[in-house]
Scaffold this active site. Structure first.
Site, short mmCIF file in Angstrom:
data_model
loop_
_atom_site.label_atom_id
_atom_site.label_comp_id
_atom_site.label_asym_id
_atom_site.label_seq_id
_atom_site.Cartn_x
_atom_site.Cartn_y
_atom_site.Cartn_z
N HIS A 1 0.83 -1.21 0.00
CA HIS A 1 0.00 0.00 0.00
C HIS A 1 0.86 1.26 0.00
CE1 HIS A 1 -3.00 2.70 2.29
NE2 HIS A 1 -3.50 2.52 1.09
N HIS B 1 -1.10 10.77 -2.02
CA HIS B 1 -2.38 10.29 -1.50
C HIS B 1 -3.32 11.42 -1.12
CE1 HIS B 1 -5.21 9.01 1.68
NE2 HIS B 1 -5.35 7.96 0.88
#
Length: 290
Positions: free
Chosen positions: A41, A83
């Site tokens: 991730h 992100h």
């Protein structure tokens, strides 16, 4: 075991070349074949600053084939790997560009973002790490012979981001048959964004991030290949409901769940039958599920 049963087993063994799989062994073999795919991730983000090239390399050092990232568009239309929709948490944007609140990615040019330190917040050894462009990120993943789960982040903020993402992927060779078939998935929380990618490049494997109601799954299956939900929103019954349907490419829908970072939870969701686990700690999840 009776003589008749023993004889039957012997005959079967002969037919199978001397190998007999008893029920328990068959189950173990099945489990081994279906160990979930592990996705690092934002790279191996427990070990290096997220979404940086260092995080890609950290995943590679751990032997993890798949990395996940997030892409957004700068003010001048360059795709960068980040992100949050603002730069505050993972860069020194507030210090470098005071007075530019809320430090949104879309309000900065690629050249401005390239000046930022994206590593010091994580640890001194990563001081000076930069926010990579998607082009830079793809080249590092390619160099490492890794695979990419690419998330189009907040597409509602960035009109046309799907077309631009596909353009960069194409320019970097990621839309050839080999990459499309084995090394690339494009996902988003935005259903319309996933639909757009599927419409523009029907050959690309896509994923929807979320947990649609079971009754709604057939409508998602028309344009996506994966349903990728948060681990706290699923159980074995939900995963089975997803698997009953065929996705946009005529194969059973897959389930990659996120973000699972400990061994116990990894074992639990693996027991649900998920196809993949997205995690900051890919080594821990891999070891708990193989």
């Amino acid at each position: 075991m009776s003589v008749r049963t023993a004889s039957a087993s012997t005959a079967v063994a002969a037919l199978l070349g001397g190998c007999v799989l008893l029920p328990a062994a068959q189950a173990q073999a099945s489990d081994a074949r279906h160990a979930p795919v592990v996705f690092a991730h934002r790279g191996a983000s427990a070990y290096a600053p997220e979404n940086t090239l260092a995080a890609v390399d950290a995943a590679d050092d751990l032997g993890i084939a798949w990395v996940e990232n997030d892409v957004q568009l700068t003010k001048d239309g360059v795709l960068v790997v980040m992100h949050d929709t603002n730069l505050k948490r993972t860069t020194d944007a507030e210090e470098v560009f005071p007075g530019r609140a809320p430090w949104a990615v879309k309000d900065f040019t690629a050249a401005e973002i390239a000046k930022l330190d994206a590593g010091s917040w994580f640890g001194a050894r990563y001081a000076g790490a930069r926010v990579p462009t998607l082009t830079q990120y793809l080249r590092r993943v390619e160099r490492n012979h890794q695979k990419l789960l690419l998330e189009i982040k907040s597409p509602e903020i960035y009109p046309g981001i799907e077309k631009e993402t596909l353009r960069v992927l194409r320019e970097e060779g990621w839309l050839d048959r080999r990459h499309v078939k084995h090394r690339l998935v494009v996902q988003s929380f935005g259903a319309e964004s996933v639909k757009t990618v599927h419409a523009q490049r029907p050959d690309v494997v896509t994923g929807f991030l979320g947990t649609p109601a079971v009754a709604d799954l057939p409508s998602y299956a028309a344009f996506t290949d994966q349903i990728n939900p948060s681990h706290g929103t699923i159980d074995a019954a939900y995963v089975a409901s997803v698997h009953k349907l065929k996705g946009a490419h005529g194969k059973p829908l897959r389930v990659n769940t996120w973000t699972v970072n400990d061994a116990a939870k990894a074992a639990q969701v693996a027991g649900y039958g998920v196809d993949g686990i997205i995690t900051n700690n890919p080594d821990i999840v891999r070891d708990a599920t193989r």
